[in-house]
Design an enzyme around this catalytic site. Structure first.
Site, PDB file in Angstrom:
ATOM      1  N   GLU A  67      49.440  48.233  38.461  1.00 47.26           N
ATOM      2  CA  GLU A  67      50.104  47.925  39.736  1.00 47.26           C
ATOM      3  C   GLU A  67      51.358  47.074  39.539  1.00 47.26           C
ATOM      4  O   GLU A  67      52.313  47.178  40.309  1.00 47.26           O
ATOM      5  CB  GLU A  67      49.136  47.236  40.693  1.00 47.26           C
ATOM      6  N   PHE A 129      32.559  44.105  47.222  1.00 47.05           N
ATOM      7  CA  PHE A 129      33.114  44.641  45.989  1.00 47.05           C
ATOM      8  C   PHE A 129      34.623  44.856  46.147  1.00 47.05           C
ATOM      9  O   PHE A 129      35.080  45.473  47.109  1.00 47.05           O
ATOM     10  CB  PHE A 129      32.430  45.972  45.642  1.00 47.05           C
ATOM     11  N   GLN A 130      35.384  44.347  45.220  1.00 44.69           N
ATOM     12  CA  GLN A 130      36.846  44.426  45.216  1.00 44.69           C
ATOM     13  C   GLN A 130      37.482  43.838  46.470  1.00 44.69           C
ATOM     14  O   GLN A 130      38.546  44.251  46.890  1.00 44.69           O
ATOM     15  CB  GLN A 130      37.337  45.861  44.977  1.00 44.69           C
ATOM     16  N   MET A 493      64.314  33.630  23.029  1.00 48.85           N
ATOM     17  CA  MET A 493      64.876  32.552  23.836  1.00 48.85           C
ATOM     18  C   MET A 493      64.080  31.265  23.647  1.00 48.85           C
ATOM     19  O   MET A 493      64.648  30.178  23.522  1.00 48.85           O
ATOM     20  CB  MET A 493      64.919  32.967  25.309  1.00 48.85           C
TER      21      MET A 493
END
Lengths: 578, 224
Positions: A67, A129-130, A493
């Site tokens: 995602e 759930f989730q 960096m």
């Protein structure tokens, strides 16, 4: 389906039709002109994906590999196209994986509408759930967010979401839709775009008094200096800005997100601001008498130490967001408003001028910078390869016409400093948040946003390994993204700072990489790795001419530093050339 | 107070006087109590959206009241913080920027009339026995809300010092429980919000709604 589609495409009709929340969502996306969705399915967003199955012809869904990759792709799309990026994710981990991208889009003012699935409304708050409280998690990193629990809300909420995301100072919007609302059928009477919310005024009222005062200041200035940022690009005010700069004759410098709003080689473009910006613009910040800041927010990486920043100057600040005025730097004349409107008004009131002596000062500093830094970086005679010479060769081959997407770190500073940009919306980078792993997915989105243009993702060996799974998205979507890895075998960096400020104590910056060419091959992407000076130009040419994606790894010198540099806590005029 | 107000009257330009007093953004300014008044839509989650503007700067909210306003569907927040004017202005601008916020004002204590309400629960037998307690309560403007056999609840409204004073007075007499509300404040120099709301409902609100501190229409009113 035929009949249903017809009825749906007639939003002015009074008849209603029974559709699900999921279909209403997809109809809203179509009505808003959505071309591409970057997403990843999961349990709580399944009804929407089921509806999407019938919309394959109308909405192009790109299956990403994570995602975070999806939202960075949405950002890349928004940056190059100027449209709102659309992202789908499921509840729980799907939604939390969006957070980095939301924070990035928030700080860089990128318009996004993210749709997350959510557990059934009756399960909210039960640790289902989730289930995750995505609204509260994302509140600090969204311009607006809203949880839909009833399908009838969807058309109006989506129209608000798009309006809020793209108007005023753009930003990310997240709409969380519970599964029951996705399934629920309701009487749909069409989609009405939103153009007014009473509590929200995207554009502050323009005050002519300020414009007159700003013009008066500019007209009497001896050493005026323009700083421009992404606001010029977001406001689609490139032409208006160019007209202002050319009439005023004022030397102008850019923040990294402003790069490309006027071409790199415009005679009044004096270069990049900030920590790794050009010598002249930094030093002369503390010499100008009138500073005109346009669509920029005086980030600490631009200003260095604030109490020694442009104290001698009168400051005119043009911004669409009133909360930016006086936030970091105290303004003399605030010009609140959309710069597409305020710039022409200002241009009309200023005198046509040139400042040859003042401009020459910038060019004299350029000369010092060229001798001390740039020559060695861009045209090294011997030794290992530098990042700068790769970018220099790339410029020659693209003639400044390519979109350059960069990740975060040394290669980003080098690419932003040296890339030649002829066009606006050619520079896609994570500016405010500094999100490593941004470039590869953002480049995918950038290509969808500007399919006719060449997209080159310049990435370090560290950042590439943060989101390299998106090679899978490139493979499956069959798109043409050029991947240029500048590999110095260090997290460069941080290593540079450790060298300069931590007495060479290289703490966990030595990073090993896999065989990137073999990795690309595993994803059916052609690749090549080079380490010889003589191969740079021909290999870049091969990459650019190749049909389809191509990964080119260039092994560059390990311990090169990016200069000039304004060390943290120092004034911009204390910028170091070495 | 007005040391970092920006005077951009055209006269200041010709005088050559830099109009940037307080160039360090007023960082040396003293902290004082400010009351921030926020008019908002009635929206779930907005309280959090406003609260995090303070918490991200690690600023403590001393008092917070949120309640429906005199206008249907519009809520009014009163937020009290101890901060410099410079910080309060930045906070206020960031609050007003939120989509569902209509308007923000910030005021010093001189600009407002404010009250807090307090309830005190004390044993009834002591009150009944000791006439002095009753006198003290009356002197402090308290009135009995409930009188039961075992306890009595008194109520008073006032400033923090006043409600605090009554705690100290009642403590020796077996104060059982005490609670105080958040501050509610009326801005002395305000015309209310009814007319403004009608302007907000237009797509192009008129100039008078777009007040602006630089134009000195009300010292501490700013908005776009």
């Amino acid at each position: 389906m035929e009949i249903e589609q017809q009825a749906l495409s007639n939003p002015t009709g009074v008849e209603t039709i029974e559709i699900s929340g999921s279909v209403a969502l997809l109809e809203a996306l179509i009505a808003e002109g959505t071309e591409v969705i970057f997403g990843y399915p999961g349990g709580a967003i399944m009804p929407i994906y089921d509806a999407l199955y019938d919309y394959k012809e109308k909405l192009n869904h790109i299956l990403v590999r994570h995602e975070q990759g999806g939202i960075h792709a949405g950002q890349g799309f928004a940056r190059t196209s100027g449209k709102v990026g659309v992202v789908f994710a499921t509840s729980g981990p799907g939604a939390t994986n969006l957070v980095t991208g939301l924070a990035d889009a928030m700080i860089d003012s990128t318009p996004l509408v993210c749709i997350t699935g959510q557990v059934f409304a009756h399960l909210l708050g039960t640790d289902a759930f989730q289930e995750t409280d995505v609204i509260n998690i994302t509140t600090p990193v969204t311009k607006w967010n809203y949880q839909v629990t009833d399908a009838t809300e969807i058309p109006e909420v989506l129209s608000k979401a798009f309006y809020i995301a793209r108007s005023g100072r753009p930003g990310p919007v997240l709409i969380d839709i519970t599964k029951n609302a996705q399934i629920q059928k309701f009487d749909y009477s069409g989609y009405t775009p939103c153009n007014h919310i009473r509590s929200y005024r995207p554009k502050p009222l323009i005050r002519n008094e300020y414009i007159e005062q700003a013009a008066a200041l500019i007209n009497q200035a001896k050493k005026p200096f323009v700083l421009w940022g992404q606001g010029v690009i977001l406001g689609e005010a490139e032409k208006e800005f160019k007209a202002f700069v050319e009439k005023s004759g004022i030397p102008s410098a850019w923040t990294i997100l402003g790069a490309g709003a006027i071409p790199t080689d415009h005679p009044l473009n004096v270069g990049m601001l900030g920590m790794h910006g050009n010598y002249g613009p930094n030093v002369l910040t503390n010499e100008c008498d009138v500073m005109i800041a346009i669509g920029m927010r005086f980030d600490d990486r631009v200003t260095g130490r604030l109490d020694k920043y442009a104290k001698q100057a009168k400051i005119i600040h043009l911004d669409i967001d009133p909360s930016e005025i006086d936030k970091n730097v105290q303004t003399t004349v605030p010009v609140w408003g959309d710069c597409k409107e305020t710039l022409p008004a200002l241009t009309a009131l200023i005198q046509q001028k040139t400042y040859p002596e003042w401009l020459k000062k910038f060019r004299d500093f350029d000369q010092k910078e060229i001798e001390a830094v740039i020559n060695d970086e861009l045209h090294p005679a011997s030794g290992e390869l530098t990042m700068g010479e790769v970018i220099s060769h790339l410029n020659e081959l693209t003639h400044g016409e390519a979109i350059i997407v960069t990740d975060v770190g040394q290669h980003q500073m080098v690419a932003c400093r040296y890339a030649k940009l002829n066009k606006t919306r050619s520079n896609v980078t994570s500016g405010g948040l500094g999100t490593m792993g941004f470039a590869l997915p953002a480049a995918i989105g950038a290509k969808f946003g500007a399919p006719e243009r060449t997209v080159v993702a310049v990435i370090g060996d560290g950042g590439f390994q943060m989101t390299l799974q998106e090679l899978g998205t490139i493979m499956q979507s069959n798109i043409d993204v050029k991947i240029l890895i500048l590999n110095n075998r260090f997290l460069g960096m941080v290593r540079q700072w450790q060298e300069l400020f931590n007495q060479h104590r290289y703490s966990f910056v030595d990073i090993e990489s896999p065989d990137f060419v073999a990795l690309a091959a595993a994803y059916r992407i052609k690749g090549k790795s080079i380490s010889e000076r003589g191969e740079i130009s021909s290999s870049l040419k091969e990459m650019l001419e190749h049909k389809g994606s191509f990964l080119l790894e260039v092994m560059v010198t390990k311990e090169n530093n990016v200069f000039p540099m304004v060390p943290q806590g120092c004034s911009v005029s204390e910028i170091r050339l070495k | 107070m007005d040391s970092n107000k920006i005077n951009i009257a055209p006269a200041s330009l010709s005088s050559g006087e830099p109009a940037r007093a307080g160039t360090d953004g007023g960082r040396d300014e003293a902290k004082q109590e400010f009351t921030i008044t926020v008019y908002t839509e009635n929206q779930i989650g907005l309280l959090n959206r406003i609260a995090i503007i303070f918490t991200r700067r690690k600023i403590n909210i001393h008092s917070l009241n949120t309640s429906p306003s005199e206008i249907e569907s519009i809520h009014r927040f009163n937020i009290v913080v101890q901060e410099t004017e410079d910080v309060v202005r930045k906070l206020s601008r960031q609050i007003e920027k939120q989509v569902e916020v209509l308007k923000v004002y910030f005021n010093t204590n001189d600009d407002i009339i404010w009250q807090e309400m307090a309830l005190y629960k004390v044993p009834t037998d002591i009150i009944a026995e000791k006439a002095s307690v009753e006198r003290l309560l009356r002197e402090n403007g308290a009135r009995a809300v409930v009188i039961r056999k075992d306890y009595t609840v008194f109520e008073t409204t006032g400033h923090r010092e006043e409600t605090d004073a009554l705690i100290r007075i009642l403590q020796p007499f077996g104060l059982i429980e005490f609670v105080r509300s958040a501050r509610v404040a009326i801005i002395k120099n305000s015309d209310g919000f009814n007319r403004k709301l009608r302007e907000f409902e237009k797509a192009e609100p008129g100039e008078d709604v777009n007040e602006n501190e630089y134009l000195n229409k009300g010292q501490r009113i700013f908005t776009m």
